[in-house]
Scaffold this motif. Structure first.
Motif, PDB file in Angstrom:
ATOM      1  N   GLU A   1       8.340   4.342  11.034  1.00 35.49           N
ATOM      2  CA  GLU A   1       7.036   4.251  10.380  1.00 35.49           C
ATOM      3  C   GLU A   1       7.061   2.975   9.543  1.00 35.49           C
ATOM      4  N   LEU A   2       6.350   1.964  10.005  1.00 39.52           N
ATOM      5  CA  LEU A   2       6.383   0.640   9.380  1.00 39.52           C
ATOM      6  C   LEU A   2       4.976   0.252   8.946  1.00 39.52           C
ATOM      7  N   VAL A   3       4.867  -0.224   7.712  1.00 40.28           N
ATOM      8  CA  VAL A   3       3.581  -0.603   7.132  1.00 40.28           C
ATOM      9  C   VAL A   3       3.671  -2.031   6.628  1.00 40.28           C
ATOM     10  N   VAL A   4       2.658  -2.833   6.942  1.00 41.27           N
ATOM     11  CA  VAL A   4       2.597  -4.227   6.499  1.00 41.27           C
ATOM     12  C   VAL A   4       1.465  -4.386   5.494  1.00 41.27           C
ATOM     13  N   TYR A   5       1.764  -5.042   4.366  1.00 43.34           N
ATOM     14  CA  TYR A   5       0.774  -5.324   3.331  1.00 43.34           C
ATOM     15  C   TYR A   5       0.720  -6.825   3.057  1.00 43.34           C
ATOM     16  N   ALA A   6      -0.452  -7.290   2.683  1.00 46.27           N
ATOM     17  CA  ALA A   6      -0.565  -8.632   2.125  1.00 46.27           C
ATOM     18  C   ALA A   6       0.029  -8.636   0.721  1.00 46.27           C
ATOM     19  N   ALA A   7       0.653  -9.751   0.344  1.00 47.03           N
ATOM     20  CA  ALA A   7       1.361  -9.822  -0.930  1.00 47.03           C
ATOM     21  C   ALA A   7       0.436  -9.597  -2.119  1.00 47.03           C
ATOM     22  N   ASP A   8      -0.796 -10.126  -2.062  1.00 43.73           N
ATOM     23  CA  ASP A   8      -1.682  -9.962  -3.212  1.00 43.73           C
ATOM     24  C   ASP A   8      -2.091  -8.512  -3.393  1.00 43.73           C
ATOM     25  N   PHE A   9      -2.218  -7.759  -2.287  1.00 41.57           N
ATOM     26  CA  PHE A   9      -2.526  -6.330  -2.419  1.00 41.57           C
ATOM     27  C   PHE A   9      -1.312  -5.570  -2.935  1.00 41.57           C
ATOM     28  N   ALA A  10      -0.146  -5.801  -2.344  1.00 44.69           N
ATOM     29  CA  ALA A  10       1.044  -5.044  -2.711  1.00 44.69           C
ATOM     30  C   ALA A  10       1.434  -5.261  -4.169  1.00 44.69           C
TER      31      ALA A  10
ATOM     32  N   ALA B   1      -5.618   2.727  -2.912  1.00 44.91           N
ATOM     33  CA  ALA B   1      -6.125   2.558  -1.553  1.00 44.91           C
ATOM     34  C   ALA B   1      -4.975   2.489  -0.556  1.00 44.91           C
ATOM     35  N   ALA B   2      -5.317   2.696   0.726  1.00 40.03           N
ATOM     36  CA  ALA B   2      -4.321   2.541   1.783  1.00 40.03           C
ATOM     37  C   ALA B   2      -3.917   1.065   1.885  1.00 40.03           C
ATOM     38  N   GLY B   3      -4.868   0.185   2.120  1.00 42.17           N
ATOM     39  CA  GLY B   3      -4.673  -1.237   1.951  1.00 42.17           C
ATOM     40  C   GLY B   3      -3.789  -1.953   2.951  1.00 42.17           C
ATOM     41  N   TYR B   4      -3.360  -1.299   4.004  1.00 44.63           N
ATOM     42  CA  TYR B   4      -2.408  -1.941   4.902  1.00 44.63           C
ATOM     43  C   TYR B   4      -3.087  -2.892   5.885  1.00 44.63           C
TER      44      TYR B   4
END
Length: 265
Positions: free
Chosen positions: A90-99, A105-108
């Motif tokens: 289970e792999l999730v990618v986020y933008a740095a400014d969101f993370a 929020a889910a935000g992925y």
């Protein structure tokens, strides 16, 4: 230069080579945009069980890559092209400014599920219920395992208490319904949720279960049965009494609601 997996006692030997290749492939696709790769879930909480646990990974990138790059990453990491030795990835990618900022929020950018025991799915629109991602980011901030790049506490912000309690309540509602979840995992998730509300720290599921069994004798037989089942492979999980599971999760929801009221949520 191909990044090498950072040494950590939290990375079990059974999955070290897999994670090293996952980091290598992620770096090859994302290039200099790759900020961090972080182990979460059972890896972070020190309770990975080979044959039972998933491998949970959070990736942070800057800037956010275009959709074709994310699709390429999903293809590159998908089982069996990259054979996952665990129950699944289970792999999730986020933008740095969101993370880097607290959020409920889910935000992925990408949510990838793949593996022998998981249905293959790659989501790109952050439409899934947000509670899974909020809880994972909380675990990542508290005790994420650095696999590459910036340390987890620098790259991933902790959710605000109100947002986190909302996520925990939603998680317990999901497990109360039982759809798609093993009974033992439903009980242990309830234990972990209550222990977090009591202590403010995430515990491994079995450690949380031991605390609940010691403190709540009425639920001890169910919790101990859930631990015994959890220690077996998924295919050999023991059935638990449905009414007892539902009663325990209702009790757990009440404890979380008490914490939310005390916090003014």
């Amino acid at each position: 230069m191909i990044p090498q997996l950072e040494q950590s006692p939290a990375v079990p030997a059974e999955v070290h080579d897999y994670l090293e290749e996952l980091v290598r492939r992620t770096s090859a696709v994302c290039g200099p945009a790759l900020v961090s790769v972080v182990g979460v879930g059972s890896l972070a909480l020190g309770d990975y069980r080979h044959g039972r646990s998933d491998i949970d990974v959070t990736v942070v990138v800057d800037p956010a890559p275009p959709r074709p790059v994310l699709r390429d990453l999903a293809r590159t990491l998908s089982h069996p092209g990259l054979r996952c030795p665990a129950a699944g990835l289970e792999l999730v990618v986020y933008a740095a400014d969101f993370a880097a900022r607290p959020s409920g929020a889910a935000g992925y950018l990408l949510d990838l599920n793949t593996g022998a025991l998981l249905p293959d799915r790659a989501g790109f629109d952050a439409r899934s219920p947000s509670f899974w991602y909020v809880i994972d980011r909380s675990v990542a901030h508290q005790c994420g395992v650095p696999l590459y790049g910036r340390p987890p506490r620098e790259a991933i912000a902790a959710p605000r208490p109100r947002e986190l309690l909302t996520a925990i309540r939603a998680s317990l509602r999901e497990h109360s319904d039982g759809e798609g979840h093993l009974a033992d995992n439903r009980v242990l998730n309830g234990c972990r949720s209550v222990v977090f509300c009591r202590t403010g720290r995430w515990r491994a599921k079995r450690a949380a279960a031991r605390e609940i069994a010691a403190a709540e004798p009425d639920f001890r037989p169910l919790v101990e049965a859930a631990v015994r089942s959890f220690e077996r492979p998924r295919a050999a999980a023991e059935p638990l009494h449905g009414a007892a599971v539902r009663a325990f999760l209702a009790w757990a929801r009440d404890r979380v609601d008490e914490s939310a009221r005390a916090a003014g949520s």
